[in-house]
Design a protein around this motif. Structure first.
Motif, mmCIF file in Angstrom:
data_model
loop_
_atom_site.group_PDB
_atom_site.id
_atom_site.type_symbol
_atom_site.label_atom_id
_atom_site.label_comp_id
_atom_site.label_asym_id
_atom_site.label_seq_id
_atom_site.Cartn_x
_atom_site.Cartn_y
_atom_site.Cartn_z
ATOM 1 N N CYS A 39 0.868 -1.174 0.000
ATOM 2 C CA CYS A 39 0.000 0.000 0.000
ATOM 3 C C CYS A 39 0.904 1.222 0.000
ATOM 4 O O CYS A 39 2.100 1.112 0.278
ATOM 5 N N PHE B 124 -5.657 0.154 4.316
ATOM 6 C CA PHE B 124 -5.355 -1.216 3.894
ATOM 7 C C PHE B 124 -5.868 -2.212 4.937
ATOM 8 O O PHE B 124 -6.479 -3.235 4.604
ATOM 9 N N ASP C 296 -7.707 -5.681 3.260
ATOM 10 C CA ASP C 296 -6.867 -6.021 2.119
ATOM 11 C C ASP C 296 -5.662 -6.870 2.502
ATOM 12 O O ASP C 296 -4.890 -7.279 1.626
#
Length: 394
Positions: A310, A318, A323
């Motif tokens: 990220c 994130f 994620d």
């Protein structure tokens, strides 16, 4: 011409709390035998061995390996703090890639004591002297153990710069626990919620609770590293290739930037990752699964950014969007990571290799990341060294 490098076999013991473990020669020998059995070869095929450990006397590597075989091969003992296991792997990969040997053993083991890490030598210069001086200047001499000051300080720096919170760190730890539930080799397999993490005993007010730190652990792991030519000749599994690898050490920015994230190796991580991405032509966005060095939840948070998973400052988003887990952008630490699996210093890098090899073979069982083809490993040791390795299934 360089040889294509294959991870032909891996082995790992279940990690244990200090005092509940078998002696290091037993743990190490068991990991070697498991790796040899996984590869389908005997110890007599091994031409070089690299044995990693941090807390032990000289030639502990020989003491472990001699219980498996005494063939007179070179045995190189390795100590690079928490990146020791990956350093052993790095050396084995180099030997095979350069064509010096066809079969190398990378081994890591650790028999640790309870409690916080510390030096065994008090009559000479401390290798962390420069790190301690900079940490004192940046965060003061808080009455917490050395490692907590380093990584807690790095987490504080991220909070101050990017607005991350204790809740972000708690979510990382909760994610690790959800993954570890499915890993029979993890030390802690109880699922905890972010609130459980926040409610755990405070180790540093406003910075860290106990569940945000990995436990001292004992264990061993090993890998059999071979040339593709040798693997094909002898009918070994050629599924998992090492396609890129880099080791970095500190640069002046570790201290000159006056940033605790740099003190704990952020720039080493970013440089090693960039070198691997350049070597392979494959970027962070292409990773299916990552095992990274989460000795503290704080380090996992800043490592997302160091590896490019990220943007800088993007870790809270994130994390919040999931994620970093199954169903998200990339599954990080499906094993449960150091936070749940444990962190026997010399073994950690090869335990990461064990997990990722099984992921790319599709044999990881309950931790399997569906369709995993490309994997990244990050192993960090303060003092310092960072090893980033990229694997791919063929």
């Amino acid at each position: 011409m360089s040889e294509t490098v294959i991870i032909a076999g891996v082995g790992m013991t279940k990690f244990a709390k200090p005092g509940a473990n078998e002696p290091y020669p037993v743990m190490g020998a068991n990991a070697i035998r498991d790796a040899l059995n996984d590869a389908g070869i005997g110890y007599d095929a091994v031409q070089q061995a690299y044995a990693g450990y941090v807390y032990g006397d000289s030639t502990c590597g020989q003491r472990v390996i001699y219980d498996v075989g005494m063939t007179g091969i070179p045995v190189i003992n390795v100590n690079n703090n928490c990146s020791t296991g990956s350093t052993a792997l790095y050396l084995a990969r180099q030997a095979v890639e350069a064509g010096i040997v066809d079969v190398a053993l990378a081994l890591g083991f650790e028999e640790m004591r309870p409690g916080a890490l510390g030096s065994n030598f008090t009559d000479r210069k401390d290798p962390f002297e420069l790190f301690d001086t900079e940490t004192d200047a940046l965060v003061g001499h808080a009455e917490v153990p050395l490692a907590l000051r380093y990584f807690g300080g790095a987490g504080m720096a991220h909070m101050e710069k990017y607005g991350s919170t204790l809740t972000d760190l708690a979510r990382i730890r909760a994610k690790a626990s959800r993954h570890a539930v499915n890993n029979p080799l993890a030390l802690f397999r109880k699922e905890v919620s972010p609130q459980d993490v926040l409610d755990a005993p405070v180790m540093w007010d406003g910075v860290m609770t106990r569940l945000m730190a990995c436990p001292p652990t004992c264990g061993a792991a090993a890998a059999i590293v071979v040339s593709e030519r040798y693997a094909k000749k002898h009918g070994l599994d050629t599924t998992v290739r090492v396609i890129g690898q880099s080791m970095t050490t500190d640069t002046p920015s570790t201290f000159d930037s006056h940033d605790m994230m740099r003190v704990v190796g952020y720039d080493m991580t970013a440089a090693a990752a960039a070198q691997v991405y350049e070597q392979t032509g494959i970027g962070a966005a292409d990773m299916d699964v990552v095992e990274l060095h989460d000795c503290f939840a704080h380090n996992e948070m800043i490592t997302y950014e160091g590896l490019g998973l990220c943007p800088e400052g993007g870790a809270p988003k994130f994390i919040a969007e999931g994620d970093n887990s199954y169903g998200g952008q990339v599954v990080t630490n499906p094993s449960g990571g150091l936070l749940s699996k444990g962190h026997p210093l010399g073994a950690t890098g090869l335990a990461q290799c064990y997990e990722l090899t099984r992921q790319l073979r599709g044999t990881a069982g309950t931790t399997q990341v569906e369709g995993a083809r490309t994997a990244l490993q990050h192993n960090l040791g303060l003092g310092g060294a960072c090893v980033v390795t990229m694997y791919q299934a063929q």
